[in-house]
Design a protein around this motif. Sequence first.
Motif, short mmCIF file in Angstrom:
data_model
loop_
_atom_site.label_atom_id
_atom_site.label_comp_id
_atom_site.label_asym_id
_atom_site.label_seq_id
_atom_site.Cartn_x
_atom_site.Cartn_y
_atom_site.Cartn_z
N TRP A 1 0.87 -1.19 0.00
CA TRP A 1 0.00 0.00 0.00
C TRP A 1 0.90 1.23 0.00
N ILE A 2 0.59 2.18 -0.88
CA ILE A 2 1.52 3.28 -1.15
C ILE A 2 1.26 4.49 -0.24
N GLY A 3 2.32 5.23 0.08
CA GLY A 3 2.14 6.55 0.68
C GLY A 3 3.02 6.83 1.88
N LEU A 4 3.12 5.85 2.79
CA LEU A 4 3.78 6.17 4.06
C LEU A 4 5.27 5.85 4.07
N GLU A 5 5.79 5.24 2.98
CA GLU A 5 7.19 4.80 2.98
C GLU A 5 8.18 5.95 3.22
N ASN A 6 7.83 7.17 2.78
CA ASN A 6 8.74 8.31 3.01
C ASN A 6 8.79 8.68 4.50
N GLU B 1 -0.78 14.25 6.65
CA GLU B 1 -2.14 14.72 6.37
C GLU B 1 -2.69 14.21 5.04
N GLU B 2 -1.77 13.94 4.08
CA GLU B 2 -2.22 13.49 2.76
C GLU B 2 -2.93 12.14 2.83
N GLU C 1 -7.83 7.01 17.96
CA GLU C 1 -7.66 6.22 16.73
C GLU C 1 -7.45 7.15 15.54
N VAL C 2 -6.75 6.63 14.52
CA VAL C 2 -6.55 7.41 13.31
C VAL C 2 -6.93 6.55 12.11
N GLN C 3 -7.68 7.15 11.19
CA GLN C 3 -8.09 6.43 9.97
C GLN C 3 -7.26 6.93 8.78
N PHE C 4 -6.76 5.97 8.01
CA PHE C 4 -5.92 6.30 6.85
C PHE C 4 -6.53 5.71 5.58
N LYS C 5 -6.27 6.34 4.45
CA LYS C 5 -6.63 5.76 3.15
C LYS C 5 -5.37 5.76 2.29
#
Length: 347
Positions: free
Chosen positions: A108-113, A137-138, A182-186
């Motif tokens: 799943w893409i996005g958080l690797e940075n 935030e993205e 809790e935090v929700q991510f997409k």
Amino acid sequence: MAITIEKQVELSSYTTMGVSAKAQYVARINSVGALVEALNWAKNNKVGILVLGGGSNVLLPRYFEGLVLLVGLKKKDIIHEDEYSVELLIGAGENWHEMVEWTVEKGWIGLENLALIPGSVGAAPIQNIGAYGVEVEEYITSVQYLHVETLDLIWIDRDKCNFAYRNSIFKDELKNKAIITEVQFKLPKNAQLRTDYESLGYFFSQHGIHNPSQQQLFDAVIQVRQSRLPDIQTQGSCGSFFKNPLLPSEQIDRLSTRFPDIKTYPMPGGYTKVAAGWLIDKAVGKGFRKGQVGTYEQQALVIVNHGGASGDEICEFASLIHSKVLEMFKISLEAEVQIISKNSKDI
Ligand code: EPU
């Protein structure tokens, strides 16, 4: 009462700065019910509270008069998945880097940075953590928090979180009022990887990598971070101590004539962001030291504890840096790290 209130607890191992600090009371929180009980206890006993997640962005006083909440709320749920994206619901007490590692394993893409950023998932939205061209935030869709006065559990959409550079509603309007639960991510399954940050580009060219995969990007972020930032397992630090200041571009243009190699980033609306690390590097240098406190040898924006420094000594050192930068550049740096007072009701 189901929760246990511990007394006179040493906190140095709960923060990455490693300063010696003690709390009058501590409660370990593993459920929202326990959190409510702990808040009621603090109210009945008329003591302030302090929430500690990963302890990576706080500077504690020698003694905290009040109740420290060690938030360990765990959850790692997939709440929706289709061929394009996945939606995740993550407990505030989960470790940030472990969650990132899990998303990379899944592709799943996005958080690797944002690999290797110390701290917990619940702390991530508070200062809108960011690194290597990405801000969290993205990928956040909403945040759940417990309101400390009404004890209501509230979901707030990302659009209402007022996310900005190292800032959010949780550092502003909701400061001292909200405890993130809790935090929700997409996260998308197919998206362009963000490889454009200068130091990553340099890393890939040095290693002859042309089209990095997500795993290669994740590994590169880890290696670049390890080469520029101290290992918090062995050296006390909070990462960047100050924010990169955002200033009117005219002011920066004037400075650039005196300091042509100043490191700046143009921003919208006639503003320019300046690399605080560069300013500090010029003003005092990397590896500058007073007693047991210093700037890190590889990155002047990072203040390190060489062992045994107190919170007060670190604050004094930070003030010295602040005044040196002010004197040389007429720029007033703002701390990124939260400095907690001895009976602060800060959260
Ligand atoms: N620089 C110097 N000397 C120094 C430090 C930096 O000249 O001692 C120059 C660098 O050469 C570079 C520029 O300043 O041209 C920026 O440095 P760097 O790429 O290391 O990033 P930064 O702006 O200092 C920010 C974040 C870091 C994050 C990095 C990478 C802030 C306050 N800090 O640092 O976040 O890891 O970018 O994206 O925005 C943190 O918030 O705790 C943190 C570590």
